[in-house]
Design a protein around this motif. Structure first.
Motif, PDB file in Angstrom:
ATOM      1  N   LEU A   1      -6.648  15.139   3.639  1.00 22.36           N
ATOM      2  CA  LEU A   1      -6.910  13.737   3.308  1.00 22.36           C
ATOM      3  C   LEU A   1      -8.355  13.427   3.687  1.00 22.36           C
ATOM      4  N   ARG A   2      -9.137  13.004   2.706  1.00 18.79           N
ATOM      5  CA  ARG A   2     -10.502  12.559   2.990  1.00 18.79           C
ATOM      6  C   ARG A   2     -10.408  11.147   3.547  1.00 18.79           C
ATOM      7  N   LEU A   3     -10.683  10.992   4.826  1.00 13.35           N
ATOM      8  CA  LEU A   3     -10.552   9.683   5.465  1.00 13.35           C
ATOM      9  C   LEU A   3     -11.830   8.884   5.257  1.00 13.35           C
ATOM     10  N   ALA A   4     -11.738   7.857   4.394  1.00 13.72           N
ATOM     11  CA  ALA A   4     -12.905   7.053   4.068  1.00 13.72           C
ATOM     12  C   ALA A   4     -12.833   5.654   4.671  1.00 13.72           C
ATOM     13  N   GLN A   5     -11.631   5.157   4.924  1.00 14.55           N
ATOM     14  CA  GLN A   5     -11.478   3.787   5.412  1.00 14.55           C
ATOM     15  C   GLN A   5     -10.120   3.671   6.086  1.00 14.55           C
ATOM     16  N   ALA A   6     -10.017   2.796   7.081  1.00 12.79           N
ATOM     17  CA  ALA A   6      -8.741   2.491   7.730  1.00 12.79           C
ATOM     18  C   ALA A   6      -8.513   0.992   7.646  1.00 12.79           C
ATOM     19  N   ASN A   7      -7.300   0.610   7.232  1.00 20.52           N
ATOM     20  CA  ASN A   7      -6.961  -0.803   7.050  1.00 20.52           C
ATOM     21  C   ASN A   7      -5.743  -1.151   7.891  1.00 20.52           C
ATOM     22  N   MET A   8      -5.565  -2.448   8.121  1.00 20.59           N
ATOM     23  CA  MET A   8      -4.387  -2.946   8.811  1.00 20.59           C
ATOM     24  C   MET A   8      -3.963  -4.253   8.161  1.00 20.59           C
ATOM     25  N   SER A   9      -2.653  -4.442   8.004  1.00 17.13           N
ATOM     26  CA  SER A   9      -2.139  -5.715   7.523  1.00 17.13           C
ATOM     27  C   SER A   9      -1.053  -6.198   8.468  1.00 17.13           C
ATOM     28  N   VAL A  10      -0.962  -7.508   8.617  1.00 13.06           N
ATOM     29  CA  VAL A  10       0.087  -8.142   9.408  1.00 13.06           C
ATOM     30  C   VAL A  10       0.797  -9.130   8.494  1.00 13.06           C
ATOM     31  N   SER A  11       2.126  -9.032   8.427  1.00 15.13           N
ATOM     32  CA  SER A  11       2.882  -9.843   7.480  1.00 15.13           C
ATOM     33  C   SER A  11       4.057 -10.523   8.159  1.00 15.13           C
ATOM     34  N   ALA A  12       4.352 -11.748   7.728  1.00 16.29           N
ATOM     35  CA  ALA A  12       5.549 -12.450   8.167  1.00 16.29           C
ATOM     36  C   ALA A  12       6.765 -11.882   7.441  1.00 16.29           C
ATOM     37  N   ALA A  13       7.930 -12.112   7.985  1.00 17.98           N
ATOM     38  CA  ALA A  13       9.163 -11.665   7.343  1.00 17.98           C
ATOM     39  C   ALA A  13       9.246 -12.222   5.931  1.00 17.98           C
ATOM     40  N   ASP A  14       9.734 -11.414   5.008  1.00 15.85           N
ATOM     41  CA  ASP A  14       9.937 -11.760   3.591  1.00 15.85           C
ATOM     42  C   ASP A  14       8.668 -11.697   2.758  1.00 15.85           C
ATOM     43  N   VAL A  15       7.531 -11.368   3.366  1.00 17.93           N
ATOM     44  CA  VAL A  15       6.320 -11.169   2.565  1.00 17.93           C
ATOM     45  C   VAL A  15       6.475  -9.867   1.787  1.00 17.93           C
ATOM     46  N   VAL A  16       6.163  -9.931   0.498  1.00 15.36           N
ATOM     47  CA  VAL A  16       6.136  -8.749  -0.361  1.00 15.36           C
ATOM     48  C   VAL A  16       4.705  -8.545  -0.826  1.00 15.36           C
ATOM     49  N   ARG A  17       4.172  -7.368  -0.578  1.00 15.79           N
ATOM     50  CA  ARG A  17       2.807  -7.024  -1.009  1.00 15.79           C
ATOM     51  C   ARG A  17       2.877  -5.858  -1.997  1.00 15.79           C
ATOM     52  N   GLY A  18       2.092  -5.947  -3.060  1.00 19.42           N
ATOM     53  CA  GLY A  18       2.078  -4.881  -4.064  1.00 19.42           C
ATOM     54  C   GLY A  18       2.548  -5.438  -5.399  1.00 19.42           C
ATOM     55  N   ILE A  19       2.679  -4.564  -6.311  1.00 27.17           N
ATOM     56  CA  ILE A  19       2.514  -3.109  -6.302  1.00 27.17           C
ATOM     57  C   ILE A  19       1.053  -2.794  -6.623  1.00 27.17           C
ATOM     58  N   HIS A  20       0.333  -2.150  -5.719  1.00 24.48           N
ATOM     59  CA  HIS A  20      -1.098  -1.929  -5.860  1.00 24.48           C
ATOM     60  C   HIS A  20      -1.401  -0.471  -6.211  1.00 24.48           C
TER      61      HIS A  20
ATOM     62  N   THR B   1      15.122  -9.188   0.355  1.00 26.96           N
ATOM     63  CA  THR B   1      14.895 -10.589   0.686  1.00 26.96           C
ATOM     64  C   THR B   1      15.316 -11.453  -0.480  1.00 26.96           C
ATOM     65  N   ASP B   2      15.843 -12.634  -0.160  1.00 26.43           N
ATOM     66  CA  ASP B   2      16.200 -13.610  -1.194  1.00 26.43           C
ATOM     67  C   ASP B   2      15.058 -14.574  -1.469  1.00 26.43           C
ATOM     68  N   ALA B   3      14.024 -14.531  -0.641  1.00 24.47           N
ATOM     69  CA  ALA B   3      12.907 -15.474  -0.793  1.00 24.47           C
ATOM     70  C   ALA B   3      11.588 -14.739  -0.613  1.00 24.47           C
ATOM     71  N   PRO B   4      11.231 -13.850  -1.560  1.00 20.00           N
ATOM     72  CA  PRO B   4       9.983 -13.091  -1.407  1.00 20.00           C
ATOM     73  C   PRO B   4       8.754 -13.987  -1.448  1.00 20.00           C
ATOM     74  N   GLN B   5       7.827 -13.756  -0.529  1.00 15.08           N
ATOM     75  CA  GLN B   5       6.568 -14.496  -0.494  1.00 15.08           C
ATOM     76  C   GLN B   5       5.472 -13.584  -1.039  1.00 15.08           C
ATOM     77  N   LEU B   6       4.817 -14.036  -2.115  1.00 12.39           N
ATOM     78  CA  LEU B   6       3.778 -13.248  -2.764  1.00 12.39           C
ATOM     79  C   LEU B   6       2.429 -13.931  -2.631  1.00 12.39           C
ATOM     80  N   SER B   7       1.379 -13.134  -2.626  1.00 12.96           N
ATOM     81  CA  SER B   7       0.030 -13.696  -2.715  1.00 12.96           C
ATOM     82  C   SER B   7      -0.185 -14.207  -4.135  1.00 12.96           C
ATOM     83  N   ALA B   8      -1.196 -15.048  -4.315  1.00 17.14           N
ATOM     84  CA  ALA B   8      -1.518 -15.541  -5.659  1.00 17.14           C
ATOM     85  C   ALA B   8      -1.888 -14.377  -6.572  1.00 17.14           C
ATOM     86  N   ARG B   9      -2.602 -13.402  -6.032  1.00 20.28           N
ATOM     87  CA  ARG B   9      -2.995 -12.228  -6.833  1.00 20.28           C
ATOM     88  C   ARG B   9      -1.779 -11.453  -7.310  1.00 20.28           C
ATOM     89  N   ASP B  10      -0.827 -11.193  -6.402  1.00 25.21           N
ATOM     90  CA  ASP B  10       0.347 -10.422  -6.791  1.00 25.21           C
ATOM     91  C   ASP B  10       1.240 -11.207  -7.747  1.00 25.21           C
TER      92      ASP B  10
END
Length: 199
Positions: free
Chosen positions: A43-62, A159-168
């Motif tokens: 694995l070519r390691l170019a960047q490291a990221n971190m995300s913190v999410s509340a319960a029921d947050v759905v991120r993706g599909i990216h 989850t019955d109440a997925p929370q999405l970002s505006a982008r997703d």
């Protein structure tokens, strides 16, 4: 450390060996050599990221354009998530399918996701914290999304109440992304990964 391939080509689950005693715990959560043995290249390691999410947050599909794509090594360092890998590579035998792995701070599993695959997750707890090691730096013009609630994908989000970002929430369906030519192609992804193996 146990590394096993998932049902989608290009995705692996990694289970570390934890060493605990009354003082606490120690483990190797990433080994470049063991991962390289499993996937066929480092694995070519170019960047490291971190995300913190509340319960029921759905991120993706990216996903990212291939080349260069963006391989990811994802682990949950606090709380729990249902991590989802989606095969969006046009021409793949498993195109349109998905697989889920629970990542949490108990078993401390990780997933490795090759270039060309889609990735998302649902937070199962508050303050669910994910760490990502990625092979390429962020490229806003080359990164895209598929709507995580696309009925054609039919991902069983817990989850019955997925929370999405505006982008997703504004992301296209898989069918729309396919029609527009946005999706990576299976053979191009395989050729790219094979090139990494022969370097």
């Amino acid at each position: 450390m146990k590394i096993r391939p998932l049902s989608i080509e290009g995705a692996w689950e990694i289970t570390p060996q934890q060493h605990g005693d009354p003082r606490g715990m120690f483990m190797e959560w990433y080994r470049f050599d063991h991962l390289a043995d499993a996937v066929g290249h480092p694995l070519r390691l170019a960047q490291a990221n971190m995300s913190v999410s509340a319960a029921d947050v759905v991120r993706g599909i990216h996903f990212a354009d291939v080349p260069p794509g963006q391989a990811k090594y994802v682990s949950c360092i606090r709380g729990a998530v249902l991590d989802v890998i989606v095969d969006i590579r046009v021409g793949s035998p498993s195109f349109g399918t998905w697989e889920a792995v629970r990542l949490d701070d108990v078993d401390r599993r990780a997933v490795y996701i090759s270039e060309g695959l889609g990735h998302g997750f649902c937070a199962l707890s508050d303050d669910a914290t994910l760490s990502y090691l990625v092979s390429e730096t962020f490229n806003p013009t080359g990164e895209h999304g598929i709507h995580p609630l696309d009925p054609d994908l039919a991902i069983a989000w817990p989850t019955d109440a997925p929370q999405l970002s505006a982008r997703d929430a504004a992301a296209p369906s898989l069918a729309s992304a396919l029609e527009s030519g946005l999706l990576p192609r299976y053979q191009e992804c395989r050729s790219f990964v094979e090139g990494l193996r022969t370097r």
